[in-house]
Design a protein around this motif. Structure first.
Motif, PDB file in Angstrom:
ATOM      1  N   ASP A   9      18.079  28.163  11.909  1.00 37.24           N
ATOM      2  CA  ASP A   9      16.735  28.400  12.422  1.00 37.24           C
ATOM      3  C   ASP A   9      16.596  29.519  13.559  1.00 37.24           C
ATOM      4  O   ASP A   9      17.367  29.283  14.661  1.00 37.24           O
ATOM      5  CB  ASP A   9      16.101  26.911  12.940  1.00 37.24           C
ATOM      6  N   THR A  10      16.474  30.663  13.223  1.00 35.71           N
ATOM      7  CA  THR A  10      16.390  31.814  13.955  1.00 35.71           C
ATOM      8  C   THR A  10      15.598  31.369  15.397  1.00 35.71           C
ATOM      9  O   THR A  10      16.044  31.950  16.502  1.00 35.71           O
ATOM     10  CB  THR A  10      15.803  32.988  13.546  1.00 35.71           C
ATOM     11  N   ASN A  11      14.336  30.924  15.168  1.00 33.31           N
ATOM     12  CA  ASN A  11      13.700  30.393  16.529  1.00 33.31           C
ATOM     13  C   ASN A  11      14.201  29.442  17.369  1.00 33.31           C
ATOM     14  O   ASN A  11      13.828  29.512  18.584  1.00 33.31           O
ATOM     15  CB  ASN A  11      12.361  30.070  15.851  1.00 33.31           C
ATOM     16  N   ARG A  13      17.718  28.720  18.011  1.00 31.99           N
ATOM     17  CA  ARG A  13      18.822  28.882  18.547  1.00 31.99           C
ATOM     18  C   ARG A  13      19.179  29.491  19.999  1.00 31.99           C
ATOM     19  O   ARG A  13      18.401  30.196  20.353  1.00 31.99           O
ATOM     20  CB  ARG A  13      19.529  30.226  17.665  1.00 31.99           C
ATOM     21  N   GLN A  18      23.578  36.355  16.093  1.00 28.77           N
ATOM     22  CA  GLN A  18      22.925  35.686  14.846  1.00 28.77           C
ATOM     23  C   GLN A  18      23.879  35.342  13.783  1.00 28.77           C
ATOM     24  O   GLN A  18      23.722  34.295  13.145  1.00 28.77           O
ATOM     25  CB  GLN A  18      21.902  36.983  14.193  1.00 28.77           C
ATOM     26  N   SER A 168      22.229  36.298   4.414  1.00 28.50           N
ATOM     27  CA  SER A 168      20.732  36.113   4.583  1.00 28.50           C
ATOM     28  C   SER A 168      20.191  35.205   3.206  1.00 28.50           C
ATOM     29  O   SER A 168      19.411  34.638   3.268  1.00 28.50           O
ATOM     30  CB  SER A 168      20.263  37.629   4.229  1.00 28.50           C
ATOM     31  N   THR A 171      21.146  31.348   3.933  1.00 25.49           N
ATOM     32  CA  THR A 171      20.194  30.946   5.059  1.00 25.49           C
ATOM     33  C   THR A 171      18.762  30.906   4.870  1.00 25.49           C
ATOM     34  O   THR A 171      18.297  30.530   5.597  1.00 25.49           O
ATOM     35  CB  THR A 171      20.885  31.408   6.382  1.00 25.49           C
ATOM     36  N   SER A 173      17.345  33.610   6.045  1.00 24.56           N
ATOM     37  CA  SER A 173      16.929  34.542   7.157  1.00 24.56           C
ATOM     38  C   SER A 173      17.498  36.020   7.377  1.00 24.56           C
ATOM     39  O   SER A 173      18.613  36.211   6.620  1.00 24.56           O
ATOM     40  CB  SER A 173      17.657  33.792   8.538  1.00 24.56           C
ATOM     41  N   GLU A 174      16.786  36.806   7.795  1.00 21.62           N
ATOM     42  CA  GLU A 174      17.253  38.163   7.864  1.00 21.62           C
ATOM     43  C   GLU A 174      17.943  38.216   9.110  1.00 21.62           C
ATOM     44  O   GLU A 174      17.737  37.740  10.273  1.00 21.62           O
ATOM     45  CB  GLU A 174      16.042  39.170   7.944  1.00 21.62           C
ATOM     46  N   PHE A 175      18.762  39.200   9.062  1.00 22.38           N
ATOM     47  CA  PHE A 175      19.826  39.555  10.255  1.00 22.38           C
ATOM     48  C   PHE A 175      19.800  40.734  10.638  1.00 22.38           C
ATOM     49  O   PHE A 175      19.567  41.695   9.999  1.00 22.38           O
ATOM     50  CB  PHE A 175      21.198  39.203   9.881  1.00 22.38           C
TER      51      PHE A 175
END
Length: 237
Positions: A9-11, A13, A18, A168, A171, A173-175
């Motif tokens: 969850d990017t938001n 961490r 990343q 990506s 998960t 998610s974009e990195f």
């Protein structure tokens, strides 16, 4: 095989890191002596001559590149046959003993505990990688890239670009490569990670690429999650 059960969850961490992408030979595990011994044995079997300088010049290179150099040194086998012969020798060594570099296992575990995705990006082939994966916790890496799975090997950035793409996909998610760390030990490897836009970190081992657009550290024993976050915060400030 990559795990599909990894939550990311990017938001949420607490760390700016990343993702972490790892070279294998010489960085995580000290298999370069296995490769160097296998190369010398193969050349000797074919009546050629081989020096330490020639061996060290191949550290970190794509295996087809190394195979062609061995042909020039007198090995009368095809590129594919050379790669298979060397890989089997190294895989045998890994099955008998995994020569971890100091601090490597501990840092892998700390990244997973912190919820930071990890990828293995190596010029070794799948046979050797699978031998390693069978001997470490199943969820250590969420993606793996091996030498035969890319069109262009290190120092081209393609292996690390592909590693980020696979992470990506796994998960969802974009990195941002600038907030992803790539650990390497060789000249081709550190140039590949740097060219892919990663925060490239060099831990010299069998060879020392010297200074460049990358960070240098003496040992993985000196690294933890908080320090890695500080590296990125300072760069991004």
């Amino acid at each position: 095989m990559p795990s599909t059960s990894f939550a990311f969850d990017t938001n949420s961490r607490p760390y700016p890191v990343q993702a972490v992408l790892w070279d294998m030979d010489g960085t995580l595990i000290d298999t370069e002596p296995y490769w160097i011994a296998a190369e010398a044995e193969l050349v000797a079997l074919h009546g050629g001559s081989w020096s330490d300088e020639q061996a060290h010049a191949l550290v970190g290179c794509a295996l087809p590149t190394g195979a062609r150099v061995l042909q020039e040194a007198g090995v009368s086998l095809s590129v594919r046959e050379i790669i298979d012969w060397l890989s089997e020798r190294v895989a045998t060594g890994v099955r008998q003993h995994i020569p971890w570099r100091p601090g490597a296992r501990e840092l892998l575990a700390a990244m997973n505990e912190a919820g930071i995705p990890q990828a293995l990006v190596t010029m070794s082939e799948r046979s050797i990688v699978n031998d390693l994966l069978e001997r470490i916790p199943e969820d250590t890496f969420q993606a793996t890239v091996t030498g035969e799975e890319v069109g262009q090997g290190k120092p081209n950035p393609e292996p690390y670009v592909q590693g980020l793409r696979l992470l990506s996909a796994q998960t969802g998610s974009e990195f941002d490569p600038a907030y992803c760390i790539g650990f390497e030990d060789s000249d081709p490897g550190i140039r590949s990670a740097s060219a892919a836009g990663l925060h490239a970190v060099l831990i010299p081992n069998a060879t020392d690429p010297g200074q460049g657009p990358w960070r240098r550290i003496a040992s993985l024993e000196d690294v933890d999650v908080e320090l890695m976050g500080e590296w990125l915060v300072r760069v991004g400030a």
